[in-house]
Write a protein that holds these residues in place. Structure first.
Motif, PDB file in Angstrom:
ATOM      1  N   LEU A   1     -23.919  48.103  69.273  1.00 37.55           N
ATOM      2  CA  LEU A   1     -22.663  47.671  69.003  1.00 37.55           C
ATOM      3  C   LEU A   1     -22.597  46.425  68.345  1.00 37.55           C
ATOM      4  N   VAL A   2     -23.158  45.497  68.785  1.00 32.65           N
ATOM      5  CA  VAL A   2     -23.286  43.996  68.087  1.00 32.65           C
ATOM      6  C   VAL A   2     -23.614  44.479  66.706  1.00 32.65           C
ATOM      7  N   ILE A   3     -24.883  44.957  66.375  1.00 35.67           N
ATOM      8  CA  ILE A   3     -25.264  45.481  64.892  1.00 35.67           C
ATOM      9  C   ILE A   3     -24.291  46.294  64.247  1.00 35.67           C
ATOM     10  N   LEU A   4     -23.793  46.981  64.521  1.00 34.08           N
ATOM     11  CA  LEU A   4     -22.548  47.650  64.155  1.00 34.08           C
ATOM     12  C   LEU A   4     -21.463  46.886  63.586  1.00 34.08           C
ATOM     13  N   LEU A   5     -21.069  46.159  64.532  1.00 36.79           N
ATOM     14  CA  LEU A   5     -19.881  45.132  64.389  1.00 36.79           C
ATOM     15  C   LEU A   5     -20.331  43.856  63.222  1.00 36.79           C
ATOM     16  N   LEU A   6     -21.649  43.432  63.135  1.00 36.77           N
ATOM     17  CA  LEU A   6     -21.996  42.705  62.343  1.00 36.77           C
ATOM     18  C   LEU A   6     -22.092  43.281  60.724  1.00 36.77           C
ATOM     19  N   ILE A   7     -22.617  44.644  60.935  1.00 34.72           N
ATOM     20  CA  ILE A   7     -22.369  45.211  59.368  1.00 34.72           C
ATOM     21  C   ILE A   7     -20.995  45.177  58.920  1.00 34.72           C
ATOM     22  N   CYS A   8     -20.238  45.703  59.961  1.00 34.42           N
ATOM     23  CA  CYS A   8     -18.626  46.020  59.568  1.00 34.42           C
ATOM     24  C   CYS A   8     -18.030  44.631  58.939  1.00 34.42           C
ATOM     25  N   THR A   9     -18.340  43.631  59.734  1.00 30.74           N
ATOM     26  CA  THR A   9     -17.710  42.193  59.475  1.00 30.74           C
ATOM     27  C   THR A   9     -18.425  41.625  58.255  1.00 30.74           C
ATOM     28  N   CYS A  10     -19.676  42.111  58.002  1.00 32.53           N
ATOM     29  CA  CYS A  10     -20.398  41.282  56.824  1.00 32.53           C
ATOM     30  C   CYS A  10     -19.710  42.025  55.534  1.00 32.53           C
ATOM     31  N   THR A  11     -19.491  43.300  55.636  1.00 34.76           N
ATOM     32  CA  THR A  11     -19.164  44.149  54.375  1.00 34.76           C
ATOM     33  C   THR A  11     -17.336  43.727  54.306  1.00 34.76           C
ATOM     34  N   TYR A  12     -16.821  43.559  55.161  1.00 38.09           N
ATOM     35  CA  TYR A  12     -15.547  43.319  55.320  1.00 38.09           C
ATOM     36  C   TYR A  12     -15.278  41.784  54.404  1.00 38.09           C
TER      37      TYR A  12
END
Length: 72
Positions: free
Chosen positions: A12-23
């Motif tokens: 979940l932390v990795i997925l949120l990091l990916i989504c945040t960086c993309t945004y």
């Protein structure tokens, strides 16, 4: 328990990091693009993964959301 020792929380932390960086790269590209090497290059790489694999990332977000709603 720390998110580093629980596999589902780590995902979940990795997925949120990916989504945040993309945004952030979509809104302010100069912030992410100026750090392509070094330790901060991790954020640039996460943004690239989010851009190139966006259907899979969004599917993983949906799966994790449903999983947390069912088991919470």
């Amino acid at each position: 328990m720390s998110a580093l020792f629980h596999f589902q929380s780590l995902l979940l932390v990795i997925l949120l990091l990916i989504c945040t960086c993309t945004y952030i790269r979509g809104q302010f590209p100069s912030i992410i693009d100026r750090n392509k090497t070094g330790v901060l290059g991790l954020f640039w790489k996460a943004a690239r993964v989010g851009e190139r694999l966006s259907p899979y990332v969004s599917l993983c977000c949906i799966v994790m959301a449903v999983r947390y709603m069912l088991y919470a």
